[in-house]
Motif scaffolding. Structure first.
Motif, PDB file in Angstrom:
ATOM      1  N   ASN A  80      -3.186 -13.254  -0.714  1.00 37.91           N
ATOM      2  CA  ASN A  80      -4.016 -13.520  -1.888  1.00 37.91           C
ATOM      3  C   ASN A  80      -3.486 -12.814  -3.127  1.00 37.91           C
ATOM      4  N   THR A  81      -3.661 -13.481  -4.256  1.00 35.84           N
ATOM      5  CA  THR A  81      -3.331 -12.875  -5.549  1.00 35.84           C
ATOM      6  C   THR A  81      -4.608 -12.592  -6.341  1.00 35.84           C
ATOM      7  N   LEU A  82      -5.743 -12.984  -5.784  1.00 26.70           N
ATOM      8  CA  LEU A  82      -7.052 -12.707  -6.387  1.00 26.70           C
ATOM      9  C   LEU A  82      -7.867 -11.853  -5.421  1.00 26.70           C
ATOM     10  N   ASP A  83      -8.766 -11.063  -5.947  1.00 28.14           N
ATOM     11  CA  ASP A  83      -9.658 -10.249  -5.117  1.00 28.14           C
ATOM     12  C   ASP A  83     -10.745 -11.158  -4.539  1.00 28.14           C
ATOM     13  N   ILE A  84     -10.668 -11.423  -3.229  1.00 25.85           N
ATOM     14  CA  ILE A  84     -11.596 -12.362  -2.583  1.00 25.85           C
ATOM     15  C   ILE A  84     -13.039 -11.872  -2.700  1.00 25.85           C
TER      16      ILE A  84
ATOM     17  N   PRO B 241      -2.067  -2.526  -5.803  1.00 30.67           N
ATOM     18  CA  PRO B 241      -3.087  -3.157  -4.955  1.00 30.67           C
ATOM     19  C   PRO B 241      -2.454  -3.855  -3.756  1.00 30.67           C
ATOM     20  N   SER B 242      -3.281  -4.180  -2.765  1.00 32.76           N
ATOM     21  CA  SER B 242      -2.775  -4.804  -1.549  1.00 32.76           C
ATOM     22  C   SER B 242      -2.414  -6.264  -1.793  1.00 32.76           C
ATOM     23  N   SER B 243      -1.741  -6.851  -0.815  1.00 31.97           N
ATOM     24  CA  SER B 243      -1.291  -8.241  -0.843  1.00 31.97           C
ATOM     25  C   SER B 243      -0.446  -8.503  -2.100  1.00 31.97           C
ATOM     26  N   LEU B 244      -0.579  -9.694  -2.706  1.00 28.48           N
ATOM     27  CA  LEU B 244       0.264 -10.055  -3.851  1.00 28.48           C
ATOM     28  C   LEU B 244      -0.514 -10.054  -5.162  1.00 28.48           C
ATOM     29  N   ILE B 245      -1.595  -9.268  -5.213  1.00 26.08           N
ATOM     30  CA  ILE B 245      -2.451  -9.237  -6.410  1.00 26.08           C
ATOM     31  C   ILE B 245      -1.659  -8.811  -7.650  1.00 26.08           C
ATOM     32  N   HIS B 246      -0.682  -7.921  -7.463  1.00 29.11           N
ATOM     33  CA  HIS B 246       0.148  -7.451  -8.576  1.00 29.11           C
ATOM     34  C   HIS B 246       0.950  -8.599  -9.198  1.00 29.11           C
TER      35      HIS B 246
ATOM     36  N   GLY C  99       0.807  -1.207   0.000  1.00 27.52           N
ATOM     37  CA  GLY C  99       0.000   0.000   0.000  1.00 27.52           C
ATOM     38  C   GLY C  99       0.843   1.260   0.000  1.00 27.52           C
ATOM     39  N   ALA C 100       2.137   1.120   0.357  1.00 30.26           N
ATOM     40  CA  ALA C 100       3.041   2.273   0.361  1.00 30.26           C
ATOM     41  C   ALA C 100       3.486   2.641  -1.056  1.00 30.26           C
ATOM     42  N   LEU C 101       3.335   1.717  -2.002  1.00 36.90           N
ATOM     43  CA  LEU C 101       3.761   1.969  -3.377  1.00 36.90           C
ATOM     44  C   LEU C 101       2.608   2.583  -4.161  1.00 36.90           C
TER      45      LEU C 101
ATOM     46  N   PRO D 193      -3.388 -19.739 -18.850  1.00 38.79           N
ATOM     47  CA  PRO D 193      -3.557 -21.058 -18.215  1.00 38.79           C
ATOM     48  C   PRO D 193      -2.645 -21.256 -17.001  1.00 38.79           C
ATOM     49  N   ILE D 194      -1.372 -20.844 -17.126  1.00 38.49           N
ATOM     50  CA  ILE D 194      -0.440 -20.980 -15.993  1.00 38.49           C
ATOM     51  C   ILE D 194      -0.868 -20.060 -14.850  1.00 38.49           C
ATOM     52  N   GLY D 195      -1.304 -18.850 -15.197  1.00 40.95           N
ATOM     53  CA  GLY D 195      -1.769 -17.906 -14.182  1.00 40.95           C
ATOM     54  C   GLY D 195      -2.983 -18.419 -13.436  1.00 40.95           C
ATOM     55  N   LYS D 196      -3.887 -19.068 -14.158  1.00 39.34           N
ATOM     56  CA  LYS D 196      -5.073 -19.647 -13.514  1.00 39.34           C
ATOM     57  C   LYS D 196      -4.686 -20.695 -12.482  1.00 39.34           C
ATOM     58  N   VAL D 197      -3.802 -21.609 -12.867  1.00 42.13           N
ATOM     59  CA  VAL D 197      -3.385 -22.692 -11.962  1.00 42.13           C
ATOM     60  C   VAL D 197      -2.611 -22.134 -10.772  1.00 42.13           C
ATOM     61  N   LEU D 198      -1.684 -21.221 -11.044  1.00 43.14           N
ATOM     62  CA  LEU D 198      -0.871 -20.641  -9.960  1.00 43.14           C
ATOM     63  C   LEU D 198      -1.729 -19.914  -8.938  1.00 43.14           C
ATOM     64  N   SER D 199      -2.644 -19.070  -9.417  1.00 46.21           N
ATOM     65  CA  SER D 199      -3.462 -18.276  -8.497  1.00 46.21           C
ATOM     66  C   SER D 199      -4.440 -19.156  -7.728  1.00 46.21           C
ATOM     67  N   ALA D 200      -5.003 -20.177  -8.388  1.00 44.59           N
ATOM     68  CA  ALA D 200      -5.912 -21.094  -7.698  1.00 44.59           C
ATOM     69  C   ALA D 200      -5.165 -21.893  -6.638  1.00 44.59           C
ATOM     70  N   MET D 201      -3.945 -22.310  -6.967  1.00 44.43           N
ATOM     71  CA  MET D 201      -3.148 -23.086  -6.011  1.00 44.43           C
ATOM     72  C   MET D 201      -2.727 -22.223  -4.824  1.00 44.43           C
ATOM     73  N   LEU D 202      -2.263 -20.990  -5.087  1.00 44.48           N
ATOM     74  CA  LEU D 202      -1.860 -20.120  -3.979  1.00 44.48           C
ATOM     75  C   LEU D 202      -3.047 -19.827  -3.075  1.00 44.48           C
ATOM     76  N   GLN D 203      -4.221 -19.599  -3.690  1.00 42.98           N
ATOM     77  CA  GLN D 203      -5.397 -19.311  -2.867  1.00 42.98           C
ATOM     78  C   GLN D 203      -5.798 -20.519  -2.045  1.00 42.98           C
ATOM     79  N   SER D 204      -5.627 -21.717  -2.620  1.00 41.57           N
ATOM     80  CA  SER D 204      -5.912 -22.948  -1.878  1.00 41.57           C
ATOM     81  C   SER D 204      -4.956 -23.122  -0.712  1.00 41.57           C
ATOM     82  N   VAL D 205      -3.669 -22.881  -0.946  1.00 45.60           N
ATOM     83  CA  VAL D 205      -2.651 -23.002   0.107  1.00 45.60           C
ATOM     84  C   VAL D 205      -2.882 -21.963   1.193  1.00 45.60           C
ATOM     85  N   SER D 206      -3.180 -20.736   0.760  1.00 47.77           N
ATOM     86  CA  SER D 206      -3.286 -19.612   1.692  1.00 47.77           C
ATOM     87  C   SER D 206      -4.572 -19.608   2.502  1.00 47.77           C
ATOM     88  N   SER D 207      -5.651 -20.149   1.928  1.00 50.76           N
ATOM     89  CA  SER D 207      -6.966 -19.991   2.543  1.00 50.76           C
ATOM     90  C   SER D 207      -7.084 -20.653   3.912  1.00 50.76           C
TER      91      SER D 207
END
Length: 451
Positions: A287-291, A187-192, A181-183, A267-281
């Motif tokens: 998060n890399t997606l807007d919940i 956006p917040s978290s790892l959405i970028h 948020g300082a930049l 396709p790679i972005g879909k798998v990566l973001s779904a996996m990170l959200q699964s691990v993180s949840s």
């Protein structure tokens, strides 16, 4: 002189843990309340400072403010130190100081460490604490260097190192605080970094290592010599892997066509973001997606994942994956007509089963009652309140946007939920109730019709 000896007052291990966490929270709140902790003029309202201190100490990650924009460097350092102490446990840090000063660890202190580390006995608990500190230091250092290396391409090296250290500690301890948020226009978290394989993989490794617990990490490191894993490690690793895979598939299925989350990604972005959200949840809050843009089915699924949580002996919350596995084992045993739960050819004792059922049921009742109460005081959707309550209790740190809109009552209520969730309702009950006396007789057995 009285013939009766006065009983020496001594706090039980759960009471020491409770008071220790309370002490850290209020010290942290006082520090964050100081004007020096704020980036602008003035200071945080004390209730917000208390909320942030509780969220950091309980490694939750829920935030009333934009951490990077509203806290000064001093405030950020206070926050991340609270995360570090809260993640490792104040007794672990106290033991570190005692070991440095070459002071002997008393039996009472070993009992408290046993409680804090979820260890089976006092034997070897100090040795485990030493391992915990070494593992945490090396993992956080490696994470900091890897993240700093990536961020050095987009910011000055000094800032990249600072960001690397802050986020490595935050992610490894499953807290989820960030400074982006300082930049400007970030956006917040790892959405970028939603399609950045490097940041995604490093973050997932930090979350997984922080969530499986130090007992499992110790087991994995000694596996080349021992060639065996404990039952606890087998259950945690198997259940965690299964939940990651199931979570990834569910998020992919429900969000695949959502134009605000997965649909625009490669396709790679879909798998990566779904996996990170699964691990993180299950506890991390990264998060890399807007919940809030996810479909309600996905949001409710994340509520379930947060409720399950991470492993015992980790900085993660929830009812814990081992509790969830025992409940599933009890269900399967009942369906198959078996009298015992067997995992990896090992029978689970009845006291463990009772403890798992008690913990899960208490957690469920607490979340239901809390959701009902906040539904009458907060102007938000039912799912949003359920999401927030579960996130606070499971110290997961995810939000649909309710945190910044809480009333004063709502803030205090969530603070209490985060505290209870970090300690666990069973430990808190032991803290508030006296040691039960052993019964001298048993009642005759009775039968109740079930189903």
């Amino acid at each position: 002189m009285s013939i009766y000896k006065k009983k020496k007052f001594r706090l039980s291990p759960p009471q020491v843990m409770t008071l220790g966490f309370l002490f850290m929270i209020f010290v942290g709140a006082e520090l964050l309340w100081l004007p020096i902790s704020s980036a602008g003029e003035g200071r945080l309202p004390f209730i917000d400072a208390l909320f942030m201190a509780t969220s950091a100490t309980c490694v939750t990650g829920l935030s009333m403010i934009n951490t990077g924009a509203h806290l000064s460097t001093f405030g950020e350092i206070v926050l991340i130190l609270l995360v570090q102490i809260g993640g490792l446990g104040f007794m672990t840090m106290s033991t570190l100081i005692a070991l440095v000063l070459r002071r002997r660890i008393s039996f009472q202190e070993r009992l408290i460490l046993q409680e804090a580390m979820n260890h089976d006995s006092t034997e070897g608990v100090v040795r485990l604490v030493r391992k915990v500190l070494v593992y945490a230091l090396y993992i956080e250092l490696a994470g900091a260097l890897l993240l700093a290396l990536r961020w050095s391409f987009e910011m000055p090296i000094g800032q990249a190192l600072y960001f690397g250290v802050f986020h490595s500690i935050s992610i490894f301890n499953n807290a989820g605080f960030d400074l982006f948020g300082a930049l400007p226009n970030r956006p917040s978290s790892l959405i970028h970094y939603v399609e950045d394989p490097y940041v995604n993989i490093v973050s997932m490794l930090l979350i997984i290592l922080g969530g499986i617990g130090f007992i499992v990490i110790s087991d994995l490191l000694t596996y080349p010599q021992n060639k065996k894993l404990t039952l606890h490690s087998k259950v945690v690793l198997t259940a965690s892997a299964a939940l990651v895979v199931i979570g990834t598939i569910v998020i992919l299925v429900f969000e695949f066509t959502n134009t605000q989350t997965l649909q625009p990604l490669s396709p790679i972005g879909k798998v990566l973001s779904a996996m990170l959200q699964s691990v993180s949840s299950r506890s991390a809050g990264v998060n890399t997606l807007d919940i809030s843009s996810m479909r309600q089915a996905t949001q409710f699924f994340i509520v379930i994942m947060m409720f399950i949580g991470a492993a015992p002996g980790s900085s993660g919350g929830g009812i814990k994956v081992t509790t969830f596995v025992i409940l599933l084992g009890a269900l399967l045993a009942m369906v198959r007509g078996k009298e015992e739960i067997v995992l990896f050819r090992r029978r689970i004792s009845k006291d463990r089963i009772y403890k798992a059922i008690t913990f899960a049921l208490l957690s469920f009742i607490l979340i239901v009652l809390s959701t009902m109460i906040l539904s009458t005081t907060e102007s938000f959707s039912f799912l949003g309140i359920l999401f927030e309550v579960t996130s606070a209790y499971a110290t997961a740190g995810m939000s649909l946007g309710l945190t910044s809109q809480l009333t004063q009552f709502g803030k205090v209520f969530i603070i209490i939920l985060m505290f209870v969730g970090r300690l666990g309702p069973v430990s808190l009950a032991y803290t508030l109730t006296p040691v039960p006396e052993k019964a001298n007789f048993r009642y005759p057995e009775g039968k109740i019709t079930i189903g």
